[in-house]
Design a protein around this motif. Structure first.
Motif, short mmCIF file in Angstrom:
data_model
loop_
_atom_site.label_atom_id
_atom_site.label_comp_id
_atom_site.label_asym_id
_atom_site.label_seq_id
_atom_site.Cartn_x
_atom_site.Cartn_y
_atom_site.Cartn_z
N ARG A 118 -7.51 -9.66 -7.85
CA ARG A 118 -7.22 -9.11 -6.43
C ARG A 118 -6.90 -10.19 -5.07
N GLN A 121 -3.37 -9.13 -5.55
CA GLN A 121 -2.51 -7.89 -4.33
C GLN A 121 -3.53 -8.07 -3.27
N ASP A 122 -3.69 -8.65 -2.50
CA ASP A 122 -4.12 -8.58 -1.16
C ASP A 122 -3.44 -9.39 -0.22
N CYS A 139 -7.82 -3.00 -8.26
CA CYS A 139 -7.24 -4.06 -9.36
C CYS A 139 -8.02 -4.07 -11.31
N ASP A 142 -11.83 -4.47 -10.71
CA ASP A 142 -12.12 -3.10 -9.63
C ASP A 142 -12.84 -2.56 -10.25
#
Length: 224
Positions: A118, A121-122, A139, A142
């Motif tokens: 995550r 990705q962020d 991701c 999640d």
């Protein structure tokens, strides 16, 4: 194969190699992580290339075996990749943002997925200014933690968005064999490979692609 692409209500898009230009950043970050652990990256790169799209922690578990070492390698990889992102080395695939906006204007829900953690990705979303581009990003963590080639992120998008009534109304789009397998296993009505990333047309079709596109920029036209 989808008999009527207009029925697609949910589009699940991969990031690196599909909507985000990779430019070899995954391999560079992996090499940096391997060296940090005292390993020789060249001996492992073939496996890394073959498993592009898979959850990165799963790749490190295969390569290093011991869970503690795998977690250490994964942390080093994420840190190295974040440094490359911070260095301005991440860019969208040409036409990707416009394609996503067009898909949404057609009334379809778009979800972005990744094999990264995550935090990474962020960081990518922030670097591209894409934080508000889609209603949901996923991701592996999640959706149970398994990542691709399992169908979990695709089915997670299906359940969380409630955009489709049937899995056959889902299109899964990615640049790797693992993306294709996850779409097939989820029962998606369209499983489309793109040629802007890790794997070639033969690998994509062998893994179940119903369509192979030059890039994600072609997708709105295919679905229209």
């Amino acid at each position: 194969m989808v008999s009527d692409p207009e029925n697609i209500r949910l589009v699940v898009l991969d990031m690196a190699g599909t909507t985000v230009a990779d430019g070899g950043l995954v391999e560079r970050a992996f090499a940096a992580a391997a060296r940090r652990l005292g390993a020789e990256p060249d001996a492992m790169l073939d496996y890394v290339r073959a498993t592009m799209g898979e959850s990165k922690i799963s790749v490190f578990r295969h390569l290093f075996g011991e869970e503690t070492k795998a977690q250490e390698a994964n942390k080093a990889f994420e840190e190295a990749y974040a440094e490359l992102v911070d260095g301005g080395l991440v860019a969208p695939i040409p036409g990707a943002r416009e394609a996503i906006e067009q898909l949404r204007s057609q009334g379809r829900t778009v979800v972005l997925t990744t094999g990264f953690a995550r935090t990474t990705q962020d960081a990518i979303l922030a670097a591209l200014g894409w934080q508000d581009l889609v209603p949901l990003t996923l991701c592996p963590a999640d959706a149970g933690g398994r990542g691709r080639p399992y169908p979990d992120m695709v089915l997670g998008a299906f359940l969380r968005t409630a955009a489709a009534d049937d899995v056959r109304q889902i299109a899964v789009v990615g640049d790797t064999s693992y993306d294709m397998l996850s779409g097939v296993r989820a029962g998606a009505g369209m499983v489309a490979g793109v040629l802007t990333g890790a794997h070639d047309e033969n690998a994509l079709r062998t893994s179940g692609a119903t369509h192979v596109l030059g890039s994600v920029a072609e997708l709105p036209g295919v679905l229209a």
